[in-house]
Scaffold this motif. Structure first.
Motif, short mmCIF file in Angstrom:
data_model
loop_
_atom_site.label_atom_id
_atom_site.label_comp_id
_atom_site.label_asym_id
_atom_site.label_seq_id
_atom_site.Cartn_x
_atom_site.Cartn_y
_atom_site.Cartn_z
N GLU A 164 63.45 23.11 27.60
CA GLU A 164 62.38 23.14 26.60
C GLU A 164 61.16 23.90 27.09
O GLU A 164 60.40 24.42 26.28
CB GLU A 164 62.00 21.72 26.18
N ALA B 175 54.09 23.31 27.51
CA ALA B 175 53.93 22.23 26.53
C ALA B 175 53.10 21.10 27.12
O ALA B 175 53.19 20.81 28.31
CB ALA B 175 55.29 21.70 26.10
N ASP C 263 53.83 17.22 23.19
CA ASP C 263 54.66 18.27 22.63
C ASP C 263 56.04 18.26 23.27
O ASP C 263 57.06 18.39 22.59
CB ASP C 263 53.98 19.63 22.81
N ARG D 174 59.67 17.69 21.56
CA ARG D 174 60.76 18.67 21.72
C ARG D 174 62.02 18.01 22.26
O ARG D 174 63.12 18.43 21.94
CB ARG D 174 60.35 19.79 22.68
N CYS D 175 61.85 17.01 23.09
CA CYS D 175 63.01 16.35 23.71
C CYS D 175 63.62 15.27 22.81
O CYS D 175 64.61 14.64 23.21
CB CYS D 175 62.62 15.77 25.07
N GLU D 176 63.05 15.03 21.66
CA GLU D 176 63.64 14.16 20.64
C GLU D 176 64.23 12.86 21.18
O GLU D 176 65.44 12.72 21.26
CB GLU D 176 64.76 14.91 19.90
#
Length: 111
Positions: free
Chosen positions: A37, A43, A47, A51-53
């Protein structure tokens, strides 16, 4: 926080070979995802978590610490970013990304 270093006994290997230390580090939950990511843009913590959900804040914090200690990440003006060493590692992984795209294209579509 401690990351596996070349020469260390790590999970699954007592040899101390550098590749075994690297595989131990990269095999930790979310480690590769964090590196991936960050390979295009830095980031902030929030954030990066988005992004890593689904990574928990505590796991993300632990991984960031390990990756910083391993000198693969650093804190920059715009948040976490890959260090020169981290960028070199990700460059070595790019052929895997290409292979994965080719693999996906060859698999039959799922119903």
């Amino acid at each position: 926080m401690s990351f596996p270093q070349p020469g260390d006994v790590v999970r699954g290997s007592t040899t101390g070979r550098p590749i075994m230390a690297l595989l131990d580090l990269l095999g930790r939950r979310w480690c590769l995802r964090v590196l991936w990511e960050l390979h295009q843009t830095p980031a902030s913590f929030r954030d990066l978590q988005a992004r890593c959900e689904g990574v928990s804040p505590s796991v993300l914090n632990t991984r960031l610490g390990e990756l910083r200690e391993a000198q693969l990440l650093e804190n920059g003006e715009r948040g976490y970013q890959l260090s020169a060493l981290g960028q070199e590692l990700v460059q070595q992984c790019l052929p895997l990304a290409l292979w994965a795209e080719n693999w996906a294209a060859q698999l039959p579509a799922r119903p």
